[in-house]
Structures are given as structure tokens and as C-alpha cells.
Motif scaffolding. Structure first.
Motif, PDB file in Angstrom:
ATOM      1  N   TYR A  53       0.676  -1.152  -0.031  1.00 30.67           N
ATOM      2  CA  TYR A  53       0.063   0.200   0.040  1.00 30.67           C
ATOM      3  C   TYR A  53       0.879   1.287   0.032  1.00 30.67           C
ATOM      4  CZ  TYR A  53      -4.026  -2.841   1.333  1.00 30.67           C
ATOM      5  OH  TYR A  53      -5.206  -3.709   1.356  1.00 30.67           O
ATOM      6  N   VAL A  76       4.043   0.583   2.500  1.00 34.40           N
ATOM      7  CA  VAL A  76       3.631  -0.303   3.577  1.00 34.40           C
ATOM      8  C   VAL A  76       3.358  -1.939   2.738  1.00 34.40           C
ATOM      9  CG1 VAL A  76       2.490  -1.215   5.447  1.00 34.40           C
ATOM     10  CG2 VAL A  76       2.316   1.109   4.975  1.00 34.40           C
ATOM     11  N   ALA A 134       2.035  -4.830   3.435  1.00 35.32           N
ATOM     12  CA  ALA A 134       1.028  -5.621   4.196  1.00 35.32           C
ATOM     13  C   ALA A 134       1.283  -6.967   4.223  1.00 35.32           C
ATOM     14  CB  ALA A 134      -0.417  -5.087   3.738  1.00 35.32           C
ATOM     15  N   PRO A 137      -0.047 -11.288  14.981  1.00 36.69           N
ATOM     16  CA  PRO A 137      -0.720  -9.774  15.813  1.00 36.69           C
ATOM     17  C   PRO A 137      -1.370  -8.942  14.796  1.00 36.69           C
ATOM     18  CG  PRO A 137       1.824 -10.235  15.878  1.00 36.69           C
ATOM     19  CD  PRO A 137       1.179 -11.370  14.763  1.00 36.69           C
ATOM     20  N   SER A 138      -2.066  -7.971  15.378  1.00 32.83           N
ATOM     21  CA  SER A 138      -2.834  -6.949  14.558  1.00 32.83           C
ATOM     22  C   SER A 138      -2.026  -6.406  13.817  1.00 32.83           C
ATOM     23  CB  SER A 138      -3.442  -6.021  15.893  1.00 32.83           C
ATOM     24  OG  SER A 138      -4.014  -5.168  15.032  1.00 32.83           O
ATOM     25  N   GLY A 139      -2.276  -6.128  12.572  1.00 29.86           N
ATOM     26  CA  GLY A 139      -1.515  -5.343  11.513  1.00 29.86           C
ATOM     27  C   GLY A 139      -0.421  -6.262  10.715  1.00 29.86           C
ATOM     28  N   SER A 140      -0.553  -7.558  11.057  1.00 27.39           N
ATOM     29  CA  SER A 140       0.598  -8.446  10.381  1.00 27.39           C
ATOM     30  C   SER A 140       0.098  -8.908   8.999  1.00 27.39           C
ATOM     31  CB  SER A 140       0.655  -9.888  11.427  1.00 27.39           C
ATOM     32  OG  SER A 140      -0.678 -10.464  11.299  1.00 27.39           O
ATOM     33  N   GLY A 141      -1.044  -8.447   8.428  1.00 26.18           N
ATOM     34  CA  GLY A 141      -1.362  -8.876   7.206  1.00 26.18           C
ATOM     35  C   GLY A 141      -2.487  -9.783   6.882  1.00 26.18           C
ATOM     36  N   LYS A 142      -3.093 -10.410   8.079  1.00 27.77           N
ATOM     37  CA  LYS A 142      -4.004 -11.400   7.890  1.00 27.77           C
ATOM     38  C   LYS A 142      -5.163 -11.211   7.145  1.00 27.77           C
ATOM     39  CE  LYS A 142      -5.095 -11.475  12.563  1.00 27.77           C
ATOM     40  NZ  LYS A 142      -3.974 -10.361  12.735  1.00 27.77           N
ATOM     41  N   SER A 143      -5.769 -10.312   7.341  1.00 28.20           N
ATOM     42  CA  SER A 143      -7.001  -9.724   6.212  1.00 28.20           C
ATOM     43  C   SER A 143      -6.640  -9.341   4.986  1.00 28.20           C
ATOM     44  CB  SER A 143      -7.552  -8.556   7.121  1.00 28.20           C
ATOM     45  OG  SER A 143      -8.113  -8.792   8.433  1.00 28.20           O
ATOM     46  N   THR A 144      -5.671  -8.498   4.888  1.00 29.25           N
ATOM     47  CA  THR A 144      -4.898  -8.311   3.554  1.00 29.25           C
ATOM     48  C   THR A 144      -4.702  -9.601   2.546  1.00 29.25           C
ATOM     49  OG1 THR A 144      -4.201  -6.176   4.316  1.00 29.25           O
ATOM     50  CG2 THR A 144      -3.390  -7.108   2.075  1.00 29.25           C
TER      51      THR A 144
HETATM   52  P1  ADP Z   1      -4.473  -7.379  10.085  1.00 32.13           P
HETATM   53  O1  ADP Z   1      -5.573  -8.325   9.624  1.00 32.13           O
HETATM   54  O2  ADP Z   1      -3.349  -8.811  10.638  1.00 32.13           O
HETATM   55  O3  ADP Z   1      -4.914  -7.006  11.487  1.00 32.13           O
HETATM   56  P2  ADP Z   1      -4.110  -6.114   7.995  1.00 32.13           P
HETATM   57  O4  ADP Z   1      -4.125  -7.018   6.838  1.00 32.13           O
HETATM   58  O5  ADP Z   1      -5.463  -5.279   8.160  1.00 32.13           O
HETATM   59  O6  ADP Z   1      -3.646  -6.646   9.291  1.00 32.13           O
HETATM   60  O7  ADP Z   1      -2.885  -4.897   7.517  1.00 32.13           O
HETATM   61  C1  ADP Z   1      -1.488  -5.080   7.443  1.00 32.13           C
HETATM   62  C2  ADP Z   1      -1.128  -3.862   7.210  1.00 32.13           C
HETATM   63  O8  ADP Z   1      -1.448  -3.222   6.020  1.00 32.13           O
HETATM   64  C3  ADP Z   1      -1.180  -2.822   8.410  1.00 32.13           C
HETATM   65  O9  ADP Z   1       0.308  -2.160   8.456  1.00 32.13           O
HETATM   66  C4  ADP Z   1      -2.004  -1.947   7.872  1.00 32.13           C
HETATM   67  O10 ADP Z   1      -1.994  -0.576   8.495  1.00 32.13           O
HETATM   68  C5  ADP Z   1      -2.030  -1.689   6.555  1.00 32.13           C
HETATM   69  N1  ADP Z   1      -3.022  -1.625   5.532  1.00 32.13           N
HETATM   70  C6  ADP Z   1      -4.133  -2.244   5.390  1.00 32.13           C
HETATM   71  N2  ADP Z   1      -4.974  -1.917   4.563  1.00 32.13           N
HETATM   72  C7  ADP Z   1      -4.266  -0.830   4.268  1.00 32.13           C
HETATM   73  C8  ADP Z   1      -4.913   0.310   3.038  1.00 32.13           C
HETATM   74  N3  ADP Z   1      -6.199   0.229   2.563  1.00 32.13           N
HETATM   75  N4  ADP Z   1      -4.235   1.309   2.972  1.00 32.13           N
HETATM   76  C9  ADP Z   1      -3.052   1.479   3.604  1.00 32.13           C
HETATM   77  N5  ADP Z   1      -2.522   0.414   4.363  1.00 32.13           N
HETATM   78  C10 ADP Z   1      -3.298  -0.598   4.843  1.00 32.13           C
END
Ligand code: ADP
Length: 255
Positions: A24, A31, A33, A52-59
């Protein structure tokens, strides 16, 4: 394109990622992700993605499911390269081959449980396979709640309707994003037990993002992400072994 025999197709993973990256932003705000993650998800298995939170799971899950574009590498559902599909083909793939369960149940309040379950097929103009539908509804334990509207159901029952909706069209794979995040622990374990049953008795394939070690312990396998990278994998997890593994991430983060 090479032609595969049915036996070879059986061996193909239901989904796979090859060196999948998602970046991103640009320049100083860039970043990673998801950073070169490779993983296979075999048919009839239940995998949890932890980290952990922010580790990229959802992405990662969104990229694999075709809900988000990838920056490089590959994301496949069966043998289909998700990233190379045009909009219409991608919509069809998501509709016909993939089921989704989200933290918010996303049920339509004016429809009954049964109508919610068959809605995606109704929209697609497909006739539900009644025998299969009956089996799914029995497995979810909703047979006596089919004519109830969501407001007349508990949170756990609503999420079970959402699970049945995902299963009804027999998708090749179901992606679940924190499916128990809005549920109390009792309802959560009901939903997780059902997801497990759908994998082991109905042959469904499930990939679930969660940050909850107890939820992850219902899966056959857990893969761990940290800072966008795939860092570990655990088979036949228990809540304790998953928690123990997660503690190492926390310890690393605080040092
Ligand atoms: P998790 O699901 O593990 O909490 P995310 O997949 O939501 O993690 O996010 C992974 C990283 O990508 C984080 O640093 C988050 O801030 C960043 N991120 C997620 N979505 C976006 C976006 N739309 N734009 C910019 N950064 C993003």
C-alpha cells in the motif's frame, strides 16, 4: 493451458498463494502489508491464519479471495489465477466458487433465515439442490428456525445462518474473517464446531482469519503471519500451543 486429468485436479489445492505481495502507498508511506507469502490450502481442510494485529492477515485473505488486487506474485482459487481475471469473470468466480463469512453477519433483516440462506443463489438464478440444502441446514442446527427473521435469532444463530448461506452453493472454498468476533464464547464455539463439522463431514474447505487462539484451535492447521511474512505453521493446534506461539511475537515486539 495444460489439460489436467480428474485425478490431477483432485490434488490441486483449493486455493494457493505464490510469493504473494501487497504493497500500500508509495515512497515513505509504503507499507508491505503482505510480503512474498506462499501457502497452499488443500480441499477438505480447515486452516486458520493467525498473527498480531497489523500482521497482514485480512489483507492476505482478501487478496487470495479476489476481494483485493495483489501487487506481485500469484493468488489462485483452484487452478484459476484470480489476479488475471477481468471484472465480470472475477464476479462470477466469487459468486460461484467462493463463500464468505464475515464478522458482521450481513443478513437481510426483512428475509427469513431460509431466504437469507438461498439469497445468493436466488440472485444468481440458480436452483438450490434441496437435498444438499437440507443437509447443510441440519448440520447447522437451524431446521426449526428457518422461518424466523434475523432479529428473532441469537447472534450465534445468525452467524450459523451466514455459515449455511456460505455453504449452500457448495463453493470450492469458504473464507471467514473473524467469524466469531461478534459472538460470546458459547455462541462462538457453536459456530466453530459447525465450521469444523462442515469440513470433516461435508468436505468443505475453510480458511479463517482470527486473532483468537481458541478459535484457531478448531482448525486443522494454523499459519502465522508477522509483519506481512509467513513465519510459522502448526498442525493439530491446541489453544495452549497457539497462545504459546503468539507469546513469542508479543515478546519480540516489546524488546
Ligand atoms: P491484520 O488483519 O493482521 O490486522 P491488515 O491486513 O489489516 O492486518 O493490515 C496489514 C498492514 O497493512 C497494516 O500495517 C495496515 O495498516 C496496512 N493496511 C491495511 N489496509 C490498508 C489500506 N487500505 N491502505 C494502507 N495501508 C493498509
Amino acid at each position: 493451458m495444460t489439460t489436467r486429468t480428474p485425478a490431477q485436479l483432485q490434488l490441486e489445492p483449493a486455493a494457493s498463494a505464490g510469493q504473494l505481495s501487497k504493497v500500500y502507498g508509495t515512497g515513505e508511506t509504503k507499507v508491505f502489508a503482505v510480503d512474498r507469502v506462499s501457502a497452499e490450502f488443500h480441499a477438505g481442510t480447515f486452516t486458520a491464519i493467525m498473527g498480531p494485529s497489523g500482521s497482514g492477515k485480512s489483507t492476505f485473505m482478501h487478496c487470495l479471495a479476489g476481494l483485493d488486487t495483489i501487487t506481485s506474485g500469484s493468488a489462485r482459487i483452484g487452478v484459476t489465477e484470480v489476479n488475471q481475471l477481468k471484472d465480470n469473470a472475477l464476479t462470477r468466480l466469487r459468486r460461484d466458487k467462493v463463500g464468505f463469512i464475515f464478522q458482521a453477519f450481513n443478513l437481510l433483516p426483512t428475509l427469513t433465515a431460509r431466504e437469507n440462506i438461498t439469497l445468493p443463489m436466488d440472485i444468481a438464478g440458480r436452483t438450490p439442490d434441496e437435498a444438499w440444502l437440507k443437509r447443510v441446514i441440519e448440520t447447522v442446527g437451524l431446521s426449526d428456525r428457518l422461518n424466523h427473521r434475523p432479529s428473532e435469532l441469537s447472534g450465534g444463530q445468525q452467524q450459523r445462518v451466514a455459515c449455511a448461506r456460505a455453504l449452500a452453493s457448495r463453493p470450492e472454498i469458504i473464507f471467514a474473517d473473524e467469524p466469531t468476533g461478534n459472538l460470546d464464547s458459547h455462541s462462538g464455539s457453536e459456530v466453530l464446531a459447525f465450521m469444523r463439522t462442515s469440513v470433516h463431514e461435508l468436505g468443505q474447505t475453510i480458511v479463517m482469519v482470527t486473532h483468537d487462539a481458541v478459535a484457531a484451535s478448531h482448525a486443522d492447521r494454523v499459519i502465522f503471519l508477522a509483519d506481512g511474512r509467513l513465519v510459522d505453521e502448526m498442525h493439530e493446534p491446541t489453544a495452549d500451543t497457539v497462545l504459546d506461539r503468539m507469546k513469542h511475537f508479543d515478546a519480540r515486539r516489546t524488546t
